[in-house]
Design a protein around this motif. Structure first.
Motif, PDB file in Angstrom:
ATOM      1  N   ILE A  59       0.834  -1.194   0.000  1.00 32.46           N
ATOM      2  CA  ILE A  59       0.000   0.000   0.000  1.00 32.46           C
ATOM      3  C   ILE A  59       0.873   1.250   0.000  1.00 32.46           C
ATOM      4  N   TYR A  60       0.533   2.203  -0.861  1.00 33.08           N
ATOM      5  CA  TYR A  60       1.279   3.462  -0.979  1.00 33.08           C
ATOM      6  C   TYR A  60       0.740   4.499   0.001  1.00 33.08           C
ATOM      7  N   LEU A  61       1.652   5.220   0.643  1.00 28.46           N
ATOM      8  CA  LEU A  61       1.305   6.378   1.456  1.00 28.46           C
ATOM      9  C   LEU A  61       2.211   7.526   1.058  1.00 28.46           C
ATOM     10  N   SER A  62       1.616   8.683   0.756  1.00 29.85           N
ATOM     11  CA  SER A  62       2.427   9.845   0.412  1.00 29.85           C
ATOM     12  C   SER A  62       3.337  10.224   1.575  1.00 29.85           C
ATOM     13  N   LYS A  63       4.594  10.535   1.267  1.00 29.99           N
ATOM     14  CA  LYS A  63       5.550  10.928   2.298  1.00 29.99           C
ATOM     15  C   LYS A  63       5.197  12.277   2.920  1.00 29.99           C
ATOM     16  N   THR A  64       4.360  13.054   2.216  1.00 30.49           N
ATOM     17  CA  THR A  64       3.960  14.356   2.746  1.00 30.49           C
ATOM     18  C   THR A  64       2.466  14.394   3.063  1.00 30.49           C
ATOM     19  N   LYS A  70      -9.552  17.094   9.602  1.00 29.12           N
ATOM     20  CA  LYS A  70     -10.408  17.749   8.617  1.00 29.12           C
ATOM     21  C   LYS A  70     -10.232  17.198   7.209  1.00 29.12           C
ATOM     22  N   LYS A  71      -9.036  16.771   6.867  1.00 31.37           N
ATOM     23  CA  LYS A  71      -8.743  16.395   5.490  1.00 31.37           C
ATOM     24  C   LYS A  71      -8.601  14.888   5.336  1.00 31.37           C
ATOM     25  N   ALA A  72      -8.862  14.413   4.117  1.00 31.01           N
ATOM     26  CA  ALA A  72      -8.587  13.017   3.801  1.00 31.01           C
ATOM     27  C   ALA A  72      -7.088  12.829   3.677  1.00 31.01           C
ATOM     28  N   ILE A  73      -6.631  11.610   3.910  1.00 31.98           N
ATOM     29  CA  ILE A  73      -5.202  11.294   3.889  1.00 31.98           C
ATOM     30  C   ILE A  73      -4.803  10.843   2.485  1.00 31.98           C
ATOM     31  N   ARG A  74      -3.696  11.379   1.983  1.00 28.95           N
ATOM     32  CA  ARG A  74      -3.231  11.056   0.633  1.00 28.95           C
ATOM     33  C   ARG A  74      -2.497   9.712   0.639  1.00 28.95           C
ATOM     34  N   GLY A  75      -3.151   8.709   0.077  1.00 33.06           N
ATOM     35  CA  GLY A  75      -2.580   7.374   0.033  1.00 33.06           C
ATOM     36  C   GLY A  75      -3.424   6.399   0.817  1.00 33.06           C
ATOM     37  N   PHE A 258      -0.701  18.823  -5.893  1.00 29.63           N
ATOM     38  CA  PHE A 258      -1.103  18.368  -4.561  1.00 29.63           C
ATOM     39  C   PHE A 258      -0.085  18.827  -3.522  1.00 29.63           C
ATOM     40  N   ALA A 259      -0.567  19.519  -2.499  1.00 32.04           N
ATOM     41  CA  ALA A 259       0.320  19.930  -1.414  1.00 32.04           C
ATOM     42  C   ALA A 259       0.746  18.748  -0.559  1.00 32.04           C
ATOM     43  N   ASP A 260      -0.054  17.661  -0.595  1.00 29.52           N
ATOM     44  CA  ASP A 260       0.218  16.511   0.266  1.00 29.52           C
ATOM     45  C   ASP A 260       0.798  15.327  -0.501  1.00 29.52           C
ATOM     46  N   MET A 261       1.460  15.605  -1.629  1.00 36.52           N
ATOM     47  CA  MET A 261       2.174  14.568  -2.373  1.00 36.52           C
ATOM     48  C   MET A 261       3.470  15.155  -2.920  1.00 36.52           C
ATOM     49  N   PRO A 262       4.599  14.454  -2.773  1.00 39.60           N
ATOM     50  CA  PRO A 262       5.842  14.954  -3.380  1.00 39.60           C
ATOM     51  C   PRO A 262       5.691  15.051  -4.898  1.00 39.60           C
ATOM     52  N   ASP A 263       6.470  15.899  -5.516  1.00 45.31           N
ATOM     53  CA  ASP A 263       6.372  16.079  -6.963  1.00 45.31           C
ATOM     54  C   ASP A 263       6.600  14.776  -7.718  1.00 45.31           C
ATOM     55  N   ASP A 264       7.409  13.887  -7.150  1.00 46.64           N
ATOM     56  CA  ASP A 264       7.675  12.608  -7.805  1.00 46.64           C
ATOM     57  C   ASP A 264       6.825  11.474  -7.216  1.00 46.64           C
ATOM     58  N   GLY A 265       5.851  11.820  -6.405  1.00 43.72           N
ATOM     59  CA  GLY A 265       5.055  10.801  -5.730  1.00 43.72           C
ATOM     60  C   GLY A 265       4.273   9.899  -6.670  1.00 43.72           C
ATOM     61  N   TYR A 266       3.913  10.428  -7.834  1.00 42.04           N
ATOM     62  CA  TYR A 266       3.148   9.647  -8.808  1.00 42.04           C
ATOM     63  C   TYR A 266       3.931   8.443  -9.330  1.00 42.04           C
TER      64      TYR A 266
END
Length: 297
Positions: A59-64, A70-75, A258-266
């Motif tokens: 399972i992937y989780l964004s490092k940021t 309040k917000k959903a979690i990226r990943g 996305f503020a909550d994903m690194p630029d290379d997260g994709y």
């Protein structure tokens, strides 16, 4: 995958399961099983980590990823419910995209552990906050069975007197070594391309990933297989209770936005979602239930 969170144990729930918090008090359910490691948050009943010992994370989780109330979690595997995306009604009322389940606080109701597996149940029931958004009585249960694979069952129970309709998804972010070296097999022969005004298109038998994708595939009859070449493995996804499979990767421009994903997260993620996306949704009569399920291995 989650060592950067710097958590502290506040309560031992069982021999292999503990409640831990970060510096802001955000709550995590941490599982240290002899055969695998996993983590959920009570915020959204959100699986954010799963890794069989000596294997790459599943399972992937964004490092940021941002962890707040309040917000959903990226990943991870966000629970999108009781609608998918933005409906006409939700947009007109300025309601949250993908519903409210992924940003609600759930409760752990069951923990059952063995030498081979751990089963957990998380529950969310109608309350004043949910009824202000979606005026129905319900109990939502996420059953998680973890062993050498992940099995998630989202059970929607109608506890009211009137029939209601719902949609949603188990928005699974899979962890891959290099998205450009991945292909996907087992998808249906047609799909709706959300990046091209929802146009219906014919699908390739084997799908390469070489750019942004946001496609809703017709329900498939078998497994969806992600060929994760650089990890020398196949990730097999089996969905039931759904009417479609959503395939998504934001690619570089999306990740940058996305503020909550690194630029290379994709580059190291691929979403294969067990989803209910049709306008008809699923009708659940009073006293009845419906299960949306995904198995990832």
């Amino acid at each position: 995958m989650i060592s950067h969170l710097r958590l502290n144990t506040t309560k031992t729930l069982s021999e292999q399961v503990s409640l831990q918090v970060d510096s802001k008090g955000f709550e995590f359910i941490i599982i240290n099983h002899p055969k695998f490691d996993a983590a959920f948050t009570l915020h959204g009943a959100h699986l954010i980590h799963f890794q069989v010992k000596q294997q790459a994370p599943l399972i992937y989780l964004s490092k940021t990823a941002l962890f707040d109330d309040k917000k959903a979690i990226r990943g991870g595997v966000p629970v999108c419910w009781p609608w998918f995306g933005n409906t006409e009604e939700s947009l007109s009322k300025k309601l949250p995209g993908h519903g409210f389940a992924r940003t609600s606080k759930w409760a752990v109701s069951i923990i059952d552990e063995t030498s081979d597996a751990i089963d957990l149940e998380f529950t969310l029931s109608a309350n004043e906050v949910t009824k202000a958004i979606w005026d129905h009585d319900f109990t939502l249960t996420l059953k998680a069975s973890l062993s050498d694979h992940v099995e998630l069952s989202l059970i929607t129970q109608n506890t009211g007197t009137d029939t209601f309709k719902y949609g949603g998804a188990l928005h699974s972010y899979l962890c891959v070594a290099d998205i450009t070296q991945c292909t996907i097999d087992g998808l249906a022969s047609t799909y709706s391309d959300s990046l091209d005004e929802g146009k219906q298109k014919n699908a390739e038998k084997t799908l390469p990933i070489d750019g942004p994708i946001d496609s809703i595939y017709a329900i498939n009859e078998g497994d969806v297989i992600v060929n994760d070449a650089n990890n020398e493995r196949k990730i097999i996804v089996t969905n039931t209770g759904n009417d479609s499979v959503v395939v998504w990767n934001p690619w570089i421009k999306g990740a940058i936005a996305f503020a909550d994903m690194p630029d290379d997260g994709y580059q190291t993620m691929m979403c294969i979602e067990s989803a209910i996306t049709s306008k008809q949704g699923v009708l659940v009569e009073s006293g009845q239930s419906h299960t949306l399920k995904t198995v990832i291995k």
